[in-house]
Design a protein around this motif. Structure first.
Motif, PDB file in Angstrom:
ATOM      1  N   THR A   4       0.740  -1.225  -0.017  1.00  0.00           N
ATOM      2  CA  THR A   4      -0.084  -0.052  -0.076  1.00  0.00           C
ATOM      3  C   THR A   4       0.911   1.140  -0.005  1.00  0.00           C
ATOM      4  OG1 THR A   4      -1.895  -1.433   1.270  1.00  0.00           O
ATOM      5  CG2 THR A   4      -1.914   1.106   1.378  1.00  0.00           C
ATOM      6  N   ARG A   5       1.996   1.012   0.809  1.00  0.00           N
ATOM      7  CA  ARG A   5       2.711   2.315   0.875  1.00  0.00           C
ATOM      8  C   ARG A   5       3.309   2.591  -0.567  1.00  0.00           C
ATOM      9  NH1 ARG A   5       6.033   1.466   6.618  1.00  0.00           N
ATOM     10  NH2 ARG A   5       3.977   2.059   8.326  1.00  0.00           N
ATOM     11  N   ARG A   6       3.744   1.510  -1.160  1.00  0.00           N
ATOM     12  CA  ARG A   6       4.488   1.708  -2.746  1.00  0.00           C
ATOM     13  C   ARG A   6       3.527   2.172  -3.617  1.00  0.00           C
ATOM     14  NH1 ARG A   6       5.633  -3.992  -2.105  1.00  0.00           N
ATOM     15  NH2 ARG A   6       7.571  -4.314  -0.805  1.00  0.00           N
ATOM     16  N   GLN A   7       2.221   1.728  -3.387  1.00  0.00           N
ATOM     17  CA  GLN A   7       1.169   2.479  -4.368  1.00  0.00           C
ATOM     18  C   GLN A   7       0.659   3.797  -4.233  1.00  0.00           C
ATOM     19  OE1 GLN A   7      -1.949  -0.149  -3.944  1.00  0.00           O
ATOM     20  NE2 GLN A   7      -1.332  -1.971  -4.947  1.00  0.00           N
ATOM     21  N   ARG A  11       0.177   6.178  -7.260  1.00  0.00           N
ATOM     22  CA  ARG A  11      -0.998   7.030  -7.495  1.00  0.00           C
ATOM     23  C   ARG A  11      -0.837   8.667  -7.499  1.00  0.00           C
ATOM     24  NH1 ARG A  11      -4.647   3.729  -3.075  1.00  0.00           N
ATOM     25  NH2 ARG A  11      -4.726   1.729  -4.334  1.00  0.00           N
ATOM     26  N   LEU A  12       0.141   9.072  -6.798  1.00  0.00           N
ATOM     27  CA  LEU A  12       0.464  10.678  -6.825  1.00  0.00           C
ATOM     28  C   LEU A  12       0.889  11.132  -8.061  1.00  0.00           C
ATOM     29  CD1 LEU A  12       0.415  13.209  -5.360  1.00  0.00           C
ATOM     30  CD2 LEU A  12       2.789  12.742  -4.433  1.00  0.00           C
ATOM     31  N   TYR A  17       0.015  13.502 -13.342  1.00  0.00           N
ATOM     32  CA  TYR A  17       0.164  13.301 -14.836  1.00  0.00           C
ATOM     33  C   TYR A  17      -1.044  13.618 -15.577  1.00  0.00           C
ATOM     34  CZ  TYR A  17       0.675  10.781 -19.277  1.00  0.00           C
ATOM     35  OH  TYR A  17       0.744  10.587 -20.715  1.00  0.00           O
ATOM     36  N   GLN A  18      -2.182  13.170 -14.855  1.00  0.00           N
ATOM     37  CA  GLN A  18      -3.549  13.151 -15.380  1.00  0.00           C
ATOM     38  C   GLN A  18      -3.843  14.888 -15.341  1.00  0.00           C
ATOM     39  OE1 GLN A  18      -5.874  10.719 -13.301  1.00  0.00           O
ATOM     40  NE2 GLN A  18      -5.747   9.058 -14.822  1.00  0.00           N
TER      41      GLN A  18
END
Length: 209
Positions: A4-7, A11-12, A17-18
């Protein structure tokens, strides 16, 4: 827990990017709307005073942002001088030679019809480009599409953009202004010589990818 910490950083990065592509698409849309509002009100004579600074800031924002995201996603191992980034370098080059800083409101170059054509072509092509990248990585070879927007972009807006830019560059070498020194004029003429062959090559690659 560790997964979860890696994700979270990933996600950020995806959200940033979006955000960049969404903001760029909407800013180019705002550029087109601004041109549509200003042209009937002030005509070509006073158009540069109301739009040119915004145009130049937007071109720098989208070009530099695209290059940085390319390096982030692809790394320096990939060649930065590809079709994807040639467009970004071209936008920065245009800002450097066409943004006269102190007297762009009175420049006859920016009162030409090709200036308005350039704004229309740039706005549409960049809106289309950034909108298509919102949920994709920075691939230089996006999948071809047969939608109306894709056909309009490929067969009308891209040629309009190339032709209007070429004419602006040609006028820039012909109209005297104290911002262009001998070396700058020589470099601009070299760009003019390679402009059409390079554009034809890039356009052919875009049509037949």
């Amino acid at each position: 827990m560790n997964a979860t910490r890696r994700q979270q950083p990933r996600r950020l990065v995806v959200k940033l990017y979006q955000f960049f592509h969404i903001s760029s698409a909407f800013l180019y849309c705002a550029l087109l709307v601004r041109w549509l509002v200003l042209l009937p009100l002030v005509s070509r004579k006073y158009l540069p005073g109301g739009i040119h600074r915004f145009l130049c800031c937007l071109m720098v924002y989208s070009a530099v942002g695209n290059i940085l995201w390319w390096i982030k996603m692809r790394g320096l191992a990939w060649s930065i001088f590809n079709r994807h980034n040639l467009k970004n370098i071209n936008l920065i080059y245009l800002v450097a030679i066409l943004h006269f800083y102190d007297d762009f409101e009175h420049s006859p170059l920016l009162k030409n019809t090709s200036y308005s054509s350039f704004i229309v072509g740039l706005s549409f092509t960049q809106m289309y480009y950034h909108w298509n990248r919102i949920f994709k990585g920075p691939s230089p070879e996006p999948r071809s599409s047969k939608s109306l927007a894709s056909r309009l972009n490929a067969f009308i807006m891209i040629p309009l953009l190339y032709l209007s830019e070429f004419y602006l560059l040609l006028l820039n070498t012909e109209i005297d202004n104290y911002h262009n020194g001998p070396k700058t004029v020589l470099f601009n003429k070299f760009v003019l010589v390679v402009f059409i062959p390079l554009c034809l090559h890039l356009y052919k690659g875009f049509l037949y990818k």
